[in-house]
Scaffold this motif. Structure first.
Motif: not given
Length: 327
Positions: A166-170
């Motif tokens: 999720l972090l790369p997406r955010g």
């Protein structure tokens, strides 16, 4: 209270939690006090997408644990949800009197623990940190790690939801720089800006997406062990039914027994995750060619899912540095 629809991986995650909590309270009886802390409690229960089956929430599971926890403390950001959760749990578990703290757990949980009788600091303490992406702050993890006072050096055991996919997406990886607002949240979660070097390495295609996720997990494990003094961190990657990575649960402990038990729990539920993926694959094939198999989806799942040999746990290594962008 209306619950949300969750994927089967969420059920598997919470079943793993239940397994460990039972072992935790059994092993903690000599400590005379056992404390369960839940920083992101959410609703009482939810349902599994596709089946409609109820998935019992973490608070219910903590209160159902036998032998029971001496005290269960939950935190929920939304005051209305917190009030409903408290009422529901008190109705289901009369006499248990769980504490439900409304508000930001980074503020309310330390405030509550500061006021708690100091004798609790010598008990056995487990903290469930089931954030969504980057809501917990490093200072909160540091506070929890240091809160327990034990002559054997034991710390509050941490179950940390780490959204490595999720972090790369955010943050975004197709931009010149990471999203500023989200990046500040990630800074606060890691307690360092060092992760930004990994982001730049991914942006510059020095590492690929899989390596980026692995490096993020490694950096968090490294800091939990080397900055907060945890002896062991054990990761378990969760995927969706198609095998796409979603998040990693990182368990941190300074207790050898806890590490061994959680290693066994993660191995067991790692098999369940493999079955989930294989069942989805088998069902899709059957849906496409109904007459093409002599076996049901469940039978194919069992045939596809062997008992994998457990690989030795690898400790975190010194985090990767990307010299052109050291921050």
């Amino acid at each position: 209270m209306a619950g949300r629809g969750w994927g089967p991986w969420s059920r598997i995650k919470l079943e793993a939690l239940s397994d460990y909590l039972s072992a935790f309270t059994r092993a903690s009886q000599s400590a005379h006090r056992s404390l369960y802390l839940d920083l992101f409690a959410g609703a009482k229960d939810n349902f599994e997408r596709g089946t409609g089956n109820v998935i019992r929430g973490s608070g219910q599971r903590a209160l159902s644990t036998q032998p029971p926890f001496s005290k269960v403390v939950l935190c929920e950001l939304q005051p209305r949800t917190a009030a409903e959760l408290k009422a529901d749990l008190e109705s289901e578990f009369p006499g248990r009197e769980p504490e439900v703290l409304p508000g930001d757990c980074n503020v309310t949980m330390p405030d509550y623990l500061d006021r708690l009788d100091r004798r609790w600091r010598r008990g056995a303490v487990f903290a469930m940190v089931d954030q969504y992406a980057a809501e917990v702050r490093w200072e909160t993890l540091q506070y929890l790690a240091n809160w327990r006072q034990n002559e054997r050096g034991f710390r509050v055991e941490l179950w940390l939801y780490f959204g490595h996919a999720l972090l790369p997406r955010g943050l975004g990886v197709r931009q010149t720089e990471p999203d500023p607002e989200f990046a500040e949240r990630v800074d606060r979660m890691f307690g360092t800006r060092q992760w930004r070097e990994l982001w730049h390495a991914r942006r510059d295609e020095v590492i690929d997406a899989e390596q980026f996720r692995a490096e993020l997990v490694n950096l968090m494990r490294w800091r939990l062990e080397n900055e907060l003094g945890y002896g062991v961190t054990i990761p378990l990657e969760f995927t969706n039914s198609s095998g796409t990575p979603i998040y990693t649960v990182i368990f941190a402990t300074a207790n050898e027994t806890g590490a061994k038990v959680m290693g066994d729990v993660f191995a067991k539920h790692g098999v369940e995750l493999a079955k989930m993926r294989n069942r989805s694959k088998a069902q899709k094939k059957l849906d496409k060619d109904p007459g093409d198999s002599l076996f049901s989806a469940d039978e194919v799942t069992e045939m596809l899912t062997g008992k994998p040999e457990r690989e030795p746990l690898q400790p975190p290594v010194e985090p990767m540095r990307y010299p052109p962008n050291r921050l």
